[in-house]
Write an enzyme that holds these catalytic residues in place. Structure first.
Site, mmCIF file in Angstrom:
data_model
loop_
_atom_site.group_PDB
_atom_site.id
_atom_site.type_symbol
_atom_site.label_atom_id
_atom_site.label_comp_id
_atom_site.label_asym_id
_atom_site.label_seq_id
_atom_site.Cartn_x
_atom_site.Cartn_y
_atom_site.Cartn_z
ATOM 1 N N HIS A 19 0.837 -1.215 0.000
ATOM 2 C CA HIS A 19 0.000 0.000 0.000
ATOM 3 C C HIS A 19 0.868 1.261 0.000
ATOM 4 C CE1 HIS A 19 -3.963 -1.868 0.241
ATOM 5 N NE2 HIS A 19 -3.324 -2.826 0.899
ATOM 6 N N THR A 20 2.044 1.139 -0.555
ATOM 7 C CA THR A 20 2.935 2.290 -0.692
ATOM 8 C C THR A 20 2.919 2.822 -2.126
ATOM 9 O OG1 THR A 20 4.658 0.650 -1.053
ATOM 10 C CG2 THR A 20 4.554 1.652 1.130
ATOM 11 N N ASP A 21 2.539 1.968 -3.097
ATOM 12 C CA ASP A 21 2.703 2.385 -4.506
ATOM 13 C C ASP A 21 1.846 3.601 -4.856
ATOM 14 O OD1 ASP A 21 0.342 0.827 -4.494
ATOM 15 O OD2 ASP A 21 0.784 -0.160 -6.405
ATOM 16 N N LEU A 107 -1.660 -12.519 -5.780
ATOM 17 C CA LEU A 107 -0.455 -12.793 -6.587
ATOM 18 C C LEU A 107 -0.542 -12.085 -7.933
ATOM 19 C CD1 LEU A 107 -0.103 -16.590 -5.796
ATOM 20 C CD2 LEU A 107 1.425 -14.781 -5.021
ATOM 21 N N GLU A 143 -7.186 -1.231 -15.268
ATOM 22 C CA GLU A 143 -7.722 -1.651 -13.977
ATOM 23 C C GLU A 143 -8.517 -0.514 -13.304
ATOM 24 O OE1 GLU A 143 -5.301 -4.427 -12.511
ATOM 25 O OE2 GLU A 143 -6.132 -4.511 -10.503
ATOM 26 N N ASP A 155 2.026 -3.974 -9.338
ATOM 27 C CA ASP A 155 1.898 -5.282 -9.983
ATOM 28 C C ASP A 155 2.344 -5.222 -11.436
ATOM 29 O OD1 ASP A 155 0.662 -5.585 -7.562
ATOM 30 O OD2 ASP A 155 -1.357 -5.626 -8.387
HETATM 31 C C1 GLA Z 1 -2.649 -4.630 -4.975
HETATM 32 C C2 GLA Z 1 -2.590 -3.481 -5.965
HETATM 33 C C3 GLA Z 1 -1.222 -2.803 -5.947
HETATM 34 C C4 GLA Z 1 -0.784 -2.461 -4.529
HETATM 35 C C5 GLA Z 1 -1.005 -3.638 -3.583
HETATM 36 C C6 GLA Z 1 -0.765 -3.274 -2.150
HETATM 37 O O1 GLA Z 1 -1.808 -5.661 -5.377
HETATM 38 O O2 GLA Z 1 -2.879 -3.937 -7.262
HETATM 39 O O3 GLA Z 1 -1.246 -1.661 -6.777
HETATM 40 O O4 GLA Z 1 -1.416 -1.308 -4.071
HETATM 41 O O5 GLA Z 1 -2.309 -4.171 -3.684
HETATM 42 O O6 GLA Z 1 0.584 -3.023 -1.937
#
Ligand code: GLA
Length: 342
Positions: A19-21, A107, A143, A155
Site C-alpha cells: 500500500h505504498t505504490d 499474486l 484496472e 503489480d
Molecule cells: C494490490 C494493488 C497494488 C498495490 C497492492 C498493495 O496488489 O494492485 O497496486 O497497491 O495491492 O501493496
C-alpha cells in the site's frame, strides 16, 4: 504483420512495501514463474474474439468499439480501449487466454492478464512495444477505469520489469526501478494461501486509497511520501493510523534492501513481521483467515510472515529457515523474468 503471437506475463510476489505504490512510496516485489498466457491469431474483420479457456467463456466485440463489460471481459475490452486511446492501430484477433496464477489471491492475476493481453494485441497488430514503464501505466488505467479498482503500479511494473534472481526496488515517485539480488542462501521464501479470495474493486481497497488521499488533503502534501510521523499524529483516526503505516513501511523497504545486501536473514524476517503488524493494526487489511495462516507460518519456524498484496484475504509470504517444520500449502517462490512475447 505476424499472424500469430504469444505473450506471457508473470504474476508477482511482494517481499515488502505494501500500500505504498499509490502513495508515491517504495516497494520490493519480484515476478514469479506463474502467469497468464495469451495466444493471439489475426482475424481479417476487425473483431476481437476472446476465449477464457480456464472458465470456458467467450467474448466478442469490434476492436475500435469495445464498449463496457464485467469480470474478465472488462480487462480485454479495456486493453483494446486503452491501446486505441494511446494511438496503437490494432487489428482484429482471436485471443486465447489461460493462466496459472490463482485469481483473487494477492499474486496479481489481474496485472498478469492486462500485461499479457496488451503485449499480445500489440504484437499481432505489428505495433512496436512502448517503454515498459509507459506500458505499466497503460495497464493500470485498464484496472482503474475499466475494472473499477483504484490500484497503483506495483503489480504491472513487477510483471513487466521482473528480473531473474532479483527483487525490484521500485520508487513510485521517480518510477526508478533498481534490481536487488535476492540471495537467500539456504533460506527460502514461500507463499501460503489463506483460502480467502478477494477482488480489489469490491474489497476495502478503494476505501483505503481514498483515506490516504484524504490524509494528504488534510496535511497539505501531494503524497504521503512527503509526510512525517509527527505530521501523521495530527490527523484524526483512522487517518493517522493509515499514514503511520505508509511512512513506516517505506522505511522498512529501505531496511530490507540493506538487510539483503548484507545477507541478514534475521533482520529481514523481523521486517516482514513488523510489516504484517502494521498492515493488521494500522492499515487494517488483515482477516481472521490471514491471521491463522500467518500463525501457522510462524509455528513452522518462519523468521517472518506477512499478508501480501491488497489484503482482505489472499496469500501470505513467509521467510523460512533451512530447518523449518513442514508447512502445509507452502509454495516456494523465486524471482523470474518479466513479461515476454514469442
Ligand atoms: C494490490 C494493488 C497494488 C498495490 C497492492 C498493495 O496488489 O494492485 O497496486 O497497491 O495491492 O501493496
Amino acid at each position: 504483420m505476424p499472424s500469430h503471437a504469444v505473450a506471457f506475463a508473470p504474476g508477482r510476489a511482494n517481499l515488502i512495501g505494501e500500500h505504498t505504490d499509490y502513495n508515491q512510496g517504495l516497494a520490493l516485489p519480484f515476478a514469479i514463474s506463474e502467469g497468464v498466457t495469451v495466444r493471439a491469431s489475426g482475424l481479417p474483420d476487425g473483431r476481437i474474439e476472446a476465449v477464457a479457456l480456464d472458465v470456458g467463456e467467450r467474448d466478442s466485440f469490434l476492436v475500435d468499439r469495445p464498449g463496457q463489460a464485467r469480470g474478465w471481459r472488462a480487462f480485454v475490452r479495456g486493453a483494446a480501449g486503452e491501446l486505441d486511446r494511446a494511438g496503437a492501430r490494432l487489428r482484429g484477433a482471436e485471443l486465447e487466454i489461460t493462466g496459472t496464477v490463482p485469481r483473487g489471491a494477492g499474486l496479481s492475476s489481474s496485472a498478469a492478464l492486462e500485461v499479457a493481453l496488451v503485449l499480445a494485441m500489440l504484437a499481432v497488430s505489428g505495433e512496436a512495444e512502448p517503454d515498459r514503464i509507459e506500458l505499466a501505466k497503460l495497464c493500470s488505467r485498464i484496472e482503474n477505469e475499466w475494472v473499477g479498482a483504484q490500484t497503483g503500479l506495483l503489480d504491472q511494473i513487477a510483471s513487466l520489469c521482473g528480473r531473474r534472481e532479483c527483487a525490484l526496488r521500485i520508487d513510485f515517485r521517480s518510477l526508478d526501478v533498481r534490481p536487488v539480488t535476492l540471495e537467500l542462501g539456504d533460506f527460502s521464501l514461500v507463499t501460503v494461501d489463506s483460502g480467502e479470495k478477494h477482488t480489489h474493486a469490491a474489497s476495502g481497497y478503494n476505501e483505503r486509497r481514498a483515506e490516504c488521499t484524504e490524509a494528504c488533503r488534510r496535511l497539505g502534501v501531494p503524497s504521503l511520501r512527503d509526510a512525517t510521523l509527527t505530521m501523521a499524529e495530527s490527523l484524526p483516526e483512522p487517518l493517522a493510523r493509515r499514514a503511520r503505516h505508509v511512512i513506516t513501511e517505506n522505511e522498512r523497504v529501505e531496511a530490507a534492501v540493506a538487510a539483503l545486501e548484507r545477507a541478514d536473514m534475521a533482520e529481514l524476517g523481523r521486517l516482514l513481521d513488523a510489516s504484517h503488524a502494521s498492515l493488521r493494526d494500522c492499515f487494517e487489511v488483515s482477516t481472521p483467515a490471514v491471521e491463522e495462516t500467518v500463525g501457522r507460518c510462524k509455528r513452522a519456524g518462519a523468521l517472518g510472515a506477512r499478508i501480501m498484496g491488497g489484503g482482505f484475504g489472499g496469500h501470505v509470504i513467509a521467510l523460512l529457515p533451512p530447518d523449518a517444520r513442514q508447512l502445509e500449502g507452502a509454495v516456494e517462490v523465486r524471482p523470474g523474468d518479466g513479461a515476454r512475447v514469442s
